[in-house]
Design an enzyme around this catalytic site. Structure first.
Site, mmCIF file in Angstrom:
data_model
loop_
_atom_site.group_PDB
_atom_site.id
_atom_site.type_symbol
_atom_site.label_atom_id
_atom_site.label_comp_id
_atom_site.label_asym_id
_atom_site.label_seq_id
_atom_site.Cartn_x
_atom_site.Cartn_y
_atom_site.Cartn_z
ATOM 1 N N CYS A 1 6.372 -0.079 7.136
ATOM 2 C CA CYS A 1 5.945 1.056 6.312
ATOM 3 C C CYS A 1 7.121 1.516 5.460
ATOM 4 O O CYS A 1 8.238 1.632 5.969
ATOM 5 C CB CYS A 1 5.479 2.197 7.220
ATOM 6 S SG CYS A 1 4.930 3.656 6.328
ATOM 7 N N LEU A 2 6.851 1.785 4.187
ATOM 8 C CA LEU A 2 7.917 2.244 3.285
ATOM 9 C C LEU A 2 8.532 3.561 3.763
ATOM 10 O O LEU A 2 9.668 3.867 3.438
ATOM 11 C CB LEU A 2 7.366 2.404 1.857
ATOM 12 C CG LEU A 2 6.977 1.101 1.147
ATOM 13 C CD1 LEU A 2 6.187 1.390 -0.130
ATOM 14 C CD2 LEU A 2 8.202 0.262 0.824
ATOM 15 N N GLY B 1 0.837 -1.189 0.000
ATOM 16 C CA GLY B 1 0.000 0.000 0.000
ATOM 17 C C GLY B 1 0.870 1.236 0.000
ATOM 18 O O GLY B 1 2.032 1.183 0.407
ATOM 19 N N HIS C 1 -2.405 7.335 7.228
ATOM 20 C CA HIS C 1 -1.451 8.246 6.564
ATOM 21 C C HIS C 1 -2.159 9.532 6.124
ATOM 22 O O HIS C 1 -1.582 10.615 6.174
ATOM 23 C CB HIS C 1 -0.860 7.588 5.311
ATOM 24 C CG HIS C 1 0.356 6.753 5.564
ATOM 25 N ND1 HIS C 1 1.520 7.251 6.085
ATOM 26 C CD2 HIS C 1 0.600 5.433 5.333
ATOM 27 C CE1 HIS C 1 2.429 6.278 6.174
ATOM 28 N NE2 HIS C 1 1.892 5.173 5.728
ATOM 29 N N GLN D 1 3.091 9.947 1.273
ATOM 30 C CA GLN D 1 4.367 9.221 1.209
ATOM 31 C C GLN D 1 5.171 9.588 -0.036
ATOM 32 O O GLN D 1 6.354 9.249 -0.122
ATOM 33 C CB GLN D 1 4.128 7.702 1.238
ATOM 34 C CG GLN D 1 3.563 7.215 2.570
ATOM 35 C CD GLN D 1 3.446 5.717 2.602
ATOM 36 O OE1 GLN D 1 2.443 5.167 2.161
ATOM 37 N NE2 GLN D 1 4.459 5.038 3.105
ATOM 38 N N HIS E 1 -4.203 1.229 7.718
ATOM 39 C CA HIS E 1 -2.859 1.829 7.739
ATOM 40 C C HIS E 1 -2.761 3.008 6.757
ATOM 41 O O HIS E 1 -2.282 4.087 7.107
ATOM 42 C CB HIS E 1 -1.839 0.728 7.390
ATOM 43 C CG HIS E 1 -0.407 1.159 7.313
ATOM 44 N ND1 HIS E 1 0.578 0.636 8.118
ATOM 45 C CD2 HIS E 1 0.227 2.047 6.496
ATOM 46 C CE1 HIS E 1 1.744 1.199 7.817
ATOM 47 N NE2 HIS E 1 1.559 2.053 6.824
ATOM 48 N N GLU E 2 -3.262 2.798 5.535
ATOM 49 C CA GLU E 2 -3.165 3.867 4.519
ATOM 50 C C GLU E 2 -4.059 5.058 4.879
ATOM 51 O O GLU E 2 -3.683 6.208 4.677
ATOM 52 C CB GLU E 2 -3.531 3.342 3.128
ATOM 53 C CG GLU E 2 -2.658 2.216 2.590
ATOM 54 C CD GLU E 2 -1.174 2.424 2.782
ATOM 55 O OE1 GLU E 2 -0.692 3.574 2.763
ATOM 56 O OE2 GLU E 2 -0.471 1.418 2.985
#
Ligand code: ZN
Length: 158
Positions: free
Chosen positions: A88-89, A46, A134, A51, A130-131
């Protein structure tokens, strides 16, 4: 399509609330395509617009059952709970257990501007949750109840 730079924790763009998308124009469609390519390149499941440095309510998700492009997503139903390890990226090398709903229903606009919804359970519910965090400037590590160490860096990342 192009790969965009992934913003890392410490950049304040990750802590801001994103704005709703008012018009799905070519810039938004290009952003969706770039985010998808960037997510796959990073082996993520995701990716949310902040991000890649864009404060818009947009996220892409693919937990292995196809690409989901979410514009102005809102969780309209949520039930149960599960605790799984997340990464997480934007927070490289950090993994930890987070409590999330077991099932969510998310309402959103697709790239054609149509209001639609989808259900997610298990990892898909985790990823949606999670997304969407963000988009409100919340990083997963703020919610970790127990950090986990990995020998290698192969855990799935959102
Ligand atoms: Zn993330």
């Amino acid at each position: 399509m192009a790969i965009r730079n992934i913003v890392k924790k410490g950049d304040e763009v990750l802590n801001k609330r994103c704005k709703e998308v008012k018009e799905i124009n070519t810039r938004v469609l290009e952003l969706l395509d770039d985010m998808t390519e960037t997510m796959y390149e990073g082996n993520g499941v995701g990716l949310a617009a902040p991000q890649v440095g864009i404060l818009k309510r947009i996220a892409v998700i693919d937990v292995g059952d196809g690409l989901l492009e979410l514009i102005n997503p809102v969780i309209i139903e949520s039930e149960g709970e599960q605790i799984e390890v997340e990464g997480c990226l934007s927070v490289p090398g950090v993994y930890g257990k987070v409590k999330r709903p077991q099932r969510v229903v998310v309402e959103y606009l697709n790239r054609d501007g149509e209001k639609t919804h989808t259900e997610g359970t298990g990892i898909k519910a985790i990823c949606i949750s999670h997304e969407l965090d963000h988009l409100d400037g919340v990083l997963f590590d703020e919610k970790v109840i127990e950090f986990v160490e990995y020998e290698n860096d192969e855990k799935e990342k959102d």
